[in-house]
Design a protein around this motif. Structure first.
Motif, PDB file in Angstrom:
ATOM      1  N   THR A  14      10.663   6.490  -1.702  1.00 25.25           N
ATOM      2  CA  THR A  14      11.136   5.451  -2.617  1.00 25.25           C
ATOM      3  C   THR A  14      10.951   5.978  -4.035  1.00 25.25           C
ATOM      4  O   THR A  14       9.875   6.465  -4.383  1.00 25.25           O
ATOM      5  CB  THR A  14      10.306   4.159  -2.442  1.00 25.25           C
ATOM      6  OG1 THR A  14      10.438   3.724  -1.096  1.00 25.25           O
ATOM      7  CG2 THR A  14      10.764   3.073  -3.390  1.00 25.25           C
ATOM      8  N   VAL A  15      11.992   5.903  -4.849  1.00 26.06           N
ATOM      9  CA  VAL A  15      11.933   6.436  -6.212  1.00 26.06           C
ATOM     10  C   VAL A  15      11.891   5.288  -7.209  1.00 26.06           C
ATOM     11  O   VAL A  15      12.674   4.340  -7.118  1.00 26.06           O
ATOM     12  CB  VAL A  15      13.147   7.346  -6.507  1.00 26.06           C
ATOM     13  CG1 VAL A  15      13.073   7.908  -7.911  1.00 26.06           C
ATOM     14  CG2 VAL A  15      13.247   8.459  -5.477  1.00 26.06           C
ATOM     15  N   LEU A  16      10.961   5.376  -8.157  1.00 23.30           N
ATOM     16  CA  LEU A  16      10.878   4.436  -9.278  1.00 23.30           C
ATOM     17  C   LEU A  16      10.965   5.227 -10.573  1.00 23.30           C
ATOM     18  O   LEU A  16      10.286   6.252 -10.725  1.00 23.30           O
ATOM     19  CB  LEU A  16       9.563   3.653  -9.243  1.00 23.30           C
ATOM     20  CG  LEU A  16       9.352   2.701  -8.077  1.00 23.30           C
ATOM     21  CD1 LEU A  16       7.993   2.015  -8.204  1.00 23.30           C
ATOM     22  CD2 LEU A  16      10.467   1.677  -8.002  1.00 23.30           C
ATOM     23  N   TYR A  17      11.803   4.743 -11.486  1.00 23.80           N
ATOM     24  CA  TYR A  17      11.954   5.376 -12.783  1.00 23.80           C
ATOM     25  C   TYR A  17      11.185   4.559 -13.814  1.00 23.80           C
ATOM     26  O   TYR A  17      11.402   3.359 -13.951  1.00 23.80           O
ATOM     27  CB  TYR A  17      13.438   5.458 -13.164  1.00 23.80           C
ATOM     28  CG  TYR A  17      14.221   6.355 -12.240  1.00 23.80           C
ATOM     29  CD1 TYR A  17      14.227   7.732 -12.419  1.00 23.80           C
ATOM     30  CD2 TYR A  17      14.927   5.830 -11.169  1.00 23.80           C
ATOM     31  CE1 TYR A  17      14.937   8.565 -11.564  1.00 23.80           C
ATOM     32  CE2 TYR A  17      15.638   6.650 -10.307  1.00 23.80           C
ATOM     33  CZ  TYR A  17      15.644   8.014 -10.511  1.00 23.80           C
ATOM     34  OH  TYR A  17      16.332   8.829  -9.665  1.00 23.80           O
TER      35      TYR A  17
ATOM     36  N   GLY B 196       0.845  -1.184   0.000  1.00 29.42           N
ATOM     37  CA  GLY B 196       0.000   0.000   0.000  1.00 29.42           C
ATOM     38  C   GLY B 196       0.881   1.234   0.000  1.00 29.42           C
ATOM     39  O   GLY B 196       2.093   1.144  -0.062  1.00 29.42           O
ATOM     40  N   GLY B 197       0.281   2.381   0.060  1.00 29.27           N
ATOM     41  CA  GLY B 197       1.057   3.609   0.117  1.00 29.27           C
ATOM     42  C   GLY B 197       0.552   4.646  -0.850  1.00 29.27           C
ATOM     43  O   GLY B 197      -0.549   4.552  -1.383  1.00 29.27           O
TER      44      GLY B 197
ATOM     45  N   LEU C  50      -3.552   7.294  -3.405  1.00 29.31           N
ATOM     46  CA  LEU C  50      -3.475   6.496  -2.192  1.00 29.31           C
ATOM     47  C   LEU C  50      -3.941   5.087  -2.554  1.00 29.31           C
ATOM     48  O   LEU C  50      -5.057   4.900  -3.026  1.00 29.31           O
ATOM     49  CB  LEU C  50      -4.369   7.088  -1.104  1.00 29.31           C
ATOM     50  CG  LEU C  50      -4.475   6.311   0.208  1.00 29.31           C
ATOM     51  CD1 LEU C  50      -3.112   6.166   0.868  1.00 29.31           C
ATOM     52  CD2 LEU C  50      -5.455   7.002   1.140  1.00 29.31           C
ATOM     53  N   ILE C  51      -3.063   4.099  -2.353  1.00 24.33           N
ATOM     54  CA  ILE C  51      -3.320   2.711  -2.744  1.00 24.33           C
ATOM     55  C   ILE C  51      -3.342   1.849  -1.486  1.00 24.33           C
ATOM     56  O   ILE C  51      -2.469   1.976  -0.624  1.00 24.33           O
ATOM     57  CB  ILE C  51      -2.205   2.199  -3.690  1.00 24.33           C
ATOM     58  CG1 ILE C  51      -1.990   3.154  -4.855  1.00 24.33           C
ATOM     59  CG2 ILE C  51      -2.495   0.786  -4.176  1.00 24.33           C
ATOM     60  CD1 ILE C  51      -3.174   3.337  -5.756  1.00 24.33           C
ATOM     61  N   ASP C  52      -4.333   0.952  -1.401  1.00 26.12           N
ATOM     62  CA  ASP C  52      -4.348   0.044  -0.255  1.00 26.12           C
ATOM     63  C   ASP C  52      -3.458  -1.163  -0.539  1.00 26.12           C
ATOM     64  O   ASP C  52      -2.869  -1.285  -1.611  1.00 26.12           O
ATOM     65  CB  ASP C  52      -5.782  -0.367   0.124  1.00 26.12           C
ATOM     66  CG  ASP C  52      -6.450  -1.279  -0.892  1.00 26.12           C
ATOM     67  OD1 ASP C  52      -5.794  -1.767  -1.835  1.00 26.12           O
ATOM     68  OD2 ASP C  52      -7.660  -1.517  -0.735  1.00 26.12           O
ATOM     69  N   ALA C  53      -3.335  -2.060   0.417  1.00 24.60           N
ATOM     70  CA  ALA C  53      -2.425  -3.203   0.310  1.00 24.60           C
ATOM     71  C   ALA C  53      -2.813  -4.160  -0.812  1.00 24.60           C
ATOM     72  O   ALA C  53      -1.985  -4.927  -1.287  1.00 24.60           O
ATOM     73  CB  ALA C  53      -2.374  -3.952   1.635  1.00 24.60           C
ATOM     74  N   ARG C  54      -4.063  -4.123  -1.268  1.00 24.70           N
ATOM     75  CA  ARG C  54      -4.509  -4.998  -2.362  1.00 24.70           C
ATOM     76  C   ARG C  54      -4.288  -4.379  -3.736  1.00 24.70           C
ATOM     77  O   ARG C  54      -4.601  -4.991  -4.744  1.00 24.70           O
ATOM     78  CB  ARG C  54      -5.988  -5.333  -2.184  1.00 24.70           C
ATOM     79  CG  ARG C  54      -6.276  -6.130  -0.924  1.00 24.70           C
ATOM     80  CD  ARG C  54      -7.752  -6.361  -0.796  1.00 24.70           C
ATOM     81  NE  ARG C  54      -8.463  -5.129  -1.112  1.00 24.70           N
ATOM     82  CZ  ARG C  54      -9.480  -4.643  -0.416  1.00 24.70           C
ATOM     83  NH1 ARG C  54      -9.934  -5.285   0.613  1.00 24.70           N
ATOM     84  NH2 ARG C  54     -10.045  -3.508  -0.755  1.00 24.70           N
TER      85      ARG C  54
ATOM     86  N   LEU D 144       3.350   6.207   5.964  1.00 25.88           N
ATOM     87  CA  LEU D 144       2.861   5.370   4.878  1.00 25.88           C
ATOM     88  C   LEU D 144       3.922   5.441   3.783  1.00 25.88           C
ATOM     89  O   LEU D 144       4.523   6.490   3.593  1.00 25.88           O
ATOM     90  CB  LEU D 144       1.529   5.951   4.378  1.00 25.88           C
ATOM     91  CG  LEU D 144       0.598   5.078   3.582  1.00 25.88           C
ATOM     92  CD1 LEU D 144       0.082   3.920   4.439  1.00 25.88           C
ATOM     93  CD2 LEU D 144      -0.588   5.882   3.100  1.00 25.88           C
ATOM     94  N   PRO D 145       4.201   4.358   3.061  1.00 29.81           N
ATOM     95  CA  PRO D 145       5.211   4.448   2.012  1.00 29.81           C
ATOM     96  C   PRO D 145       4.844   5.508   0.961  1.00 29.81           C
ATOM     97  O   PRO D 145       3.686   5.591   0.550  1.00 29.81           O
ATOM     98  CB  PRO D 145       5.208   3.050   1.392  1.00 29.81           C
ATOM     99  CG  PRO D 145       4.693   2.155   2.467  1.00 29.81           C
ATOM    100  CD  PRO D 145       3.691   2.984   3.224  1.00 29.81           C
ATOM    101  N   LEU D 146       5.809   6.320   0.590  1.00 30.35           N
ATOM    102  CA  LEU D 146       5.646   7.309  -0.477  1.00 30.35           C
ATOM    103  C   LEU D 146       6.558   6.891  -1.618  1.00 30.35           C
ATOM    104  O   LEU D 146       7.777   6.842  -1.457  1.00 30.35           O
ATOM    105  CB  LEU D 146       5.989   8.718   0.002  1.00 30.35           C
ATOM    106  CG  LEU D 146       5.906   9.825  -1.049  1.00 30.35           C
ATOM    107  CD1 LEU D 146       4.490   9.940  -1.615  1.00 30.35           C
ATOM    108  CD2 LEU D 146       6.335  11.154  -0.461  1.00 30.35           C
ATOM    109  N   ILE D 147       5.945   6.550  -2.759  1.00 28.15           N
ATOM    110  CA  ILE D 147       6.679   6.059  -3.914  1.00 28.15           C
ATOM    111  C   ILE D 147       6.585   7.104  -5.014  1.00 28.15           C
ATOM    112  O   ILE D 147       5.513   7.343  -5.558  1.00 28.15           O
ATOM    113  CB  ILE D 147       6.097   4.710  -4.398  1.00 28.15           C
ATOM    114  CG1 ILE D 147       6.156   3.702  -3.249  1.00 28.15           C
ATOM    115  CG2 ILE D 147       6.825   4.215  -5.632  1.00 28.15           C
ATOM    116  CD1 ILE D 147       5.209   2.544  -3.386  1.00 28.15           C
ATOM    117  N   ALA D 148       7.697   7.760  -5.308  1.00 27.02           N
ATOM    118  CA  ALA D 148       7.745   8.762  -6.371  1.00 27.02           C
ATOM    119  C   ALA D 148       8.030   8.063  -7.691  1.00 27.02           C
ATOM    120  O   ALA D 148       8.977   7.289  -7.794  1.00 27.02           O
ATOM    121  CB  ALA D 148       8.815   9.800  -6.076  1.00 27.02           C
ATOM    122  N   VAL D 149       7.200   8.332  -8.691  1.00 25.98           N
ATOM    123  CA  VAL D 149       7.363   7.752 -10.023  1.00 25.98           C
ATOM    124  C   VAL D 149       7.724   8.883 -10.973  1.00 25.98           C
ATOM    125  O   VAL D 149       7.000   9.877 -11.070  1.00 25.98           O
ATOM    126  CB  VAL D 149       6.063   7.053 -10.491  1.00 25.98           C
ATOM    127  CG1 VAL D 149       6.251   6.468 -11.884  1.00 25.98           C
ATOM    128  CG2 VAL D 149       5.638   5.982  -9.501  1.00 25.98           C
TER     129      VAL D 149
END
Length: 191
Positions: A133-136, A81-82, A156-160, A111-116
């Motif tokens: 967390t960075v994703l390219y 999630g995150g 905002l994404i849940d664990a599923r 909560l995890p923050l994932i930058a795309v």
């Protein structure tokens, strides 16, 4: 008219001119932001929308690379999630948002923050605040999965892997508010 009245009148005009000067500066800054947004919208790929996946949608499989070049898929993030935060290296509001996160000592990790962000030389030079967390992405692969061409755009994404909420953030506080929503929603993911 007496001297005090003339002085007060002159001071009033100086104050009016100062406020007018400051207001014109704000208008110029707003115009620059709007022009940047318009250029991005005109340059956005026609197959991507400006709105993104609606709440309740499941995100499809994604593939991106972490800063070390390791491929990351949705399955690698399962159960996590995150917040997925879409950014662009040529986006002024994105830079402002990262600066705001930096002023606040980075992301708090609630909560995890994932930058795309696109995998470009310019994007690789960006220094992200701690806790992010960075994703390219290559070829807008993750943007297509989320059906968005807007930056910054946060989901905002849940664990599923279900979209719970989305926002176009301008400040770190708006991202924190989005994270707080994860803690108040029922287990089904909808309010």
């Amino acid at each position: 008219m007496t001297a005090p009245w003339i002085a007060a009148f002159a001071l009033l005009w100086i104050a009016v001119l100062l406020v007018l000067f400051l207001q014109l500066g704000q208008f110029r800054r707003a115009i620059q932001v709007l022009e940047t947004a318009e250029r991005q919208l005109q340059g956005s790929p026609p197959h991507l929308s400006q709105q993104g996946l609606p709440p309740g949608s499941r995100i499809p499989d994604i593939e991106a690379r972490d800063p070390d070049g390791v491929i990351v898929r949705r399955a690698d993030l399962a159960g996590l999630g995150g917040i997925f935060l879409f950014l662009s290296s040529d986006c002024g509001p994105c830079r402002d948002l990262l600066e705001d996160l930096g002023r606040n000592a980075g992301w708090d990790g609630s909560l995890p923050l994932i930058a795309v962000i696109d995998d470009t030389p310019e994007a690789r030079l960006i220094r992200f605040p701690p806790g992010i967390t960075v994703l390219y992405q290559t070829g807008e692969a993750v943007s297509r999965a989320f059906d968005t061409a807007v930056t910054p755009h946060a989901f905002l994404i849940d664990a599923r892997g279900t979209v719970m909420h989305k926002v176009i953030p301008n400040t770190a506080e708006q991202l924190q508010e989005l994270a707080r929503k994860a803690h108040v929603l029922p287990a089904g993911g909808r309010a």
